[in-house]
Enzyme design. Sequence first.
Site, PDB file in Angstrom:
ATOM      1  N   ARG A  81       0.830  -1.213   0.000  1.00 48.10           N
ATOM      2  CA  ARG A  81       0.000   0.000   0.000  1.00 48.10           C
ATOM      3  C   ARG A  81       0.862   1.259   0.000  1.00 48.10           C
ATOM      4  O   ARG A  81       0.552   2.232  -0.687  1.00 48.10           O
ATOM      5  CB  ARG A  81      -0.938  -0.010   1.200  1.00 48.10           C
ATOM      6  CG  ARG A  81      -2.052  -1.044   1.103  1.00 48.10           C
ATOM      7  CD  ARG A  81      -3.006  -0.934   2.262  1.00 48.10           C
ATOM      8  NE  ARG A  81      -3.707   0.348   2.246  1.00 48.10           N
ATOM      9  CZ  ARG A  81      -4.416   0.813   3.269  1.00 48.10           C
ATOM     10  NH1 ARG A  81      -4.488   0.107   4.393  1.00 48.10           N
ATOM     11  NH2 ARG A  81      -5.038   1.977   3.188  1.00 48.10           N
ATOM     12  N   THR A 101      -1.163 -13.999   9.776  1.00 44.61           N
ATOM     13  CA  THR A 101      -1.305 -14.587  11.105  1.00 44.61           C
ATOM     14  C   THR A 101      -2.016 -13.646  12.058  1.00 44.61           C
ATOM     15  O   THR A 101      -2.932 -14.034  12.783  1.00 44.61           O
ATOM     16  CB  THR A 101       0.080 -14.958  11.666  1.00 44.61           C
ATOM     17  OG1 THR A 101       0.672 -15.975  10.855  1.00 44.61           O
ATOM     18  CG2 THR A 101      -0.031 -15.471  13.097  1.00 44.61           C
ATOM     19  N   ALA A 174       2.771 -18.807  -4.588  1.00 41.42           N
ATOM     20  CA  ALA A 174       3.865 -18.340  -5.443  1.00 41.42           C
ATOM     21  C   ALA A 174       5.108 -19.207  -5.285  1.00 41.42           C
ATOM     22  O   ALA A 174       5.458 -19.607  -4.173  1.00 41.42           O
ATOM     23  CB  ALA A 174       4.210 -16.891  -5.118  1.00 41.42           C
ATOM     24  N   ARG A 262      10.041 -26.913  30.100  1.00 43.65           N
ATOM     25  CA  ARG A 262      11.262 -27.719  30.230  1.00 43.65           C
ATOM     26  C   ARG A 262      12.142 -27.274  31.387  1.00 43.65           C
ATOM     27  O   ARG A 262      12.962 -28.044  31.880  1.00 43.65           O
ATOM     28  CB  ARG A 262      12.054 -27.678  28.933  1.00 43.65           C
ATOM     29  CG  ARG A 262      11.410 -28.421  27.778  1.00 43.65           C
ATOM     30  CD  ARG A 262      12.297 -28.418  26.560  1.00 43.65           C
ATOM     31  NE  ARG A 262      12.558 -27.049  26.087  1.00 43.65           N
ATOM     32  CZ  ARG A 262      13.460 -26.739  25.170  1.00 43.65           C
ATOM     33  NH1 ARG A 262      14.218 -27.695  24.642  1.00 43.65           N
ATOM     34  NH2 ARG A 262      13.619 -25.496  24.778  1.00 43.65           N
ATOM     35  N   GLY A 334       7.145 -22.811  19.577  1.00 40.94           N
ATOM     36  CA  GLY A 334       7.894 -21.977  18.648  1.00 40.94           C
ATOM     37  C   GLY A 334       7.188 -21.854  17.315  1.00 40.94           C
ATOM     38  O   GLY A 334       6.090 -22.387  17.109  1.00 40.94           O
ATOM     39  N   LEU A 381       9.601 -11.113  15.954  1.00 40.66           N
ATOM     40  CA  LEU A 381       8.376 -11.617  15.331  1.00 40.66           C
ATOM     41  C   LEU A 381       7.156 -10.891  15.889  1.00 40.66           C
ATOM     42  O   LEU A 381       6.379 -11.430  16.670  1.00 40.66           O
ATOM     43  CB  LEU A 381       8.247 -13.128  15.565  1.00 40.66           C
ATOM     44  CG  LEU A 381       9.481 -13.978  15.243  1.00 40.66           C
ATOM     45  CD1 LEU A 381       9.167 -15.460  15.385  1.00 40.66           C
ATOM     46  CD2 LEU A 381       9.990 -13.682  13.838  1.00 40.66           C
ATOM     47  N   HIS A 511      -1.785  10.660  39.643  1.00 42.27           N
ATOM     48  CA  HIS A 511      -2.251   9.939  40.834  1.00 42.27           C
ATOM     49  C   HIS A 511      -3.778   9.871  40.849  1.00 42.27           C
ATOM     50  O   HIS A 511      -4.436  10.825  40.460  1.00 42.27           O
ATOM     51  CB  HIS A 511      -1.746  10.668  42.085  1.00 42.27           C
ATOM     52  CG  HIS A 511      -2.176  10.034  43.365  1.00 42.27           C
ATOM     53  ND1 HIS A 511      -1.607   8.870  43.850  1.00 42.27           N
ATOM     54  CD2 HIS A 511      -3.135  10.394  44.269  1.00 42.27           C
ATOM     55  CE1 HIS A 511      -2.185   8.555  45.000  1.00 42.27           C
ATOM     56  NE2 HIS A 511      -3.116   9.465  45.272  1.00 42.27           N
TER      57      HIS A 511
END
EC number: 1.8.1.7
Length: 522
Positions: A81, A101, A174, A262, A334, A381, A511
């Site tokens: 754009r 996403t 593509a 883990r 991940g 990301l 405050h």
Amino acid sequence: MALLPRALSSGGRPSWRRAARASRGFPLPLPFPAAATHALSRAMACRQEPQPQGPPPSAGAVVSYDYLVIGGGSGGLASARRAAELGARAAVVESHKLGGTCVNVGCVPKKVMWNTAVHSEFLHDHGDYGFSSCEGKFNWRVIKEKRDTYVSRLNTIYQNNLTKAHIEIIHGHAVFTSDTKPTIEVSGRKYTAPHILIATGGMPSSPHESQIPGASLGITSDGFFELEELPSRSVIVGAGYIAVEIAGILSALGSKTSLMIRHDKVLRSFDSMISTNCTEELENAGVEVLKFSQVKEVKKTSSGLEVSLVTAVPGRLPVMTTISDVDCLLWAIGRDPNSKGLSLNKLGIKTDDKGHIIVDEFQNTNVKGIYAVGDVCGKALLTPVAIAAGRKLAHRLFENKEDSKLDYNNIPTVVFSHPPIGTVGLTEDEAIHKYGKENVKIYSTSFTPMYHAVTKRKTKCVMKMVCAYEEEKVVGIHMQGLGCDEMLQGFAVAVKMGATKADFDNTVAIHPTSSEELVPLR
């Protein structure tokens, strides 16, 4: 490279679109007198602006553009754009829904679900604030339908925005070809451009069956948004922000939730204060955090999934246990780049071992005229990062701003945990590594937000300011607590501008707010 002349619009303002057209030999329209302009506006209002038409290319012809963008996610759309605004003839290739996403299976629907979970938490506090009969029954299908409708509306908005910008949408997958000049092929038709951007994003990782038998019985964050009902029993595997967010959402909405990690803390790449506090808040909220644990096998039974795990606490013998009747096993371990299906090898485009496309500070790949932005590059990301990088690239390519590039330092980020996290700049450990321990000063605080003054339920707010050298330049801010997601943006501007501790001290606090605690830290 010479800069384009600053051509003027009809209103006398600089117009880079007009300059770009002039540089390509297109005639520039003369300014209309005011009366004629108003008359034309009235006439144009009575009809829809026609879309540019041209003869369809023959089956063997190669269609040319100024700018080809592979991927209709946030970064690709923003870059296309902006390029179109600057006069480029652009096209976007997308094989799925526009928005990528973020819009479809990330930030947007996730935030809707987080807002839903926050409502659930506040319901428990209503009695403490004097409201009776506050126990509400939650209906997952209602919010899923509203959420999906909202996402579909955004898909349409993206489509309309591209149409208005005269950007062609090429539907399909593509792949690069072996043609002499960089060319892609989509559904049997070839397209080329002097500038091609790869903005294909990423996808959730999941273990192979060879690694964990039965792993395919689990879902990923993509599958989370396809759930038709709230799972009664959930197991989330992972310690990153996606795992933390989904575990928090499911638990708050009433699913019995276990989070398998883990090590002994979540968000281990964040500041140690955040990592420790977030782990504690998860446990306080009712999430079972299974530390030093890994899935060994998954089986399907008549009552759900059976998840076998091993817990190996340092200094102790490993212990095998099983979680039965699991409705939802979700892998949040991940993300992988969407680069494998592009035939990058046809042009020799370099990637790292995980498939992330290697780019320099200007988003250039090793092949001239080919660029990449966003998650496919594997750096920061975040949606706003991809958008900013894509726009900077467009300005460099089509406005001849040779130094236009994204500064990847001091990028703010938020985790929609419970309570939310906000962070910008260096962690304490990173600052010590960069400046030396003797040159780093830490200011921190921990308190209970005023919201909880009358509630039985309590959450903490923790804050840390990382400063460097004698002038105490603020190089990092980290916080978790109610409202930290919204308050971070302003503090991020201060860090980006190079504010010092004295600048914070000299600012009058607001405050009563939680944010005022960060201003006069001692």
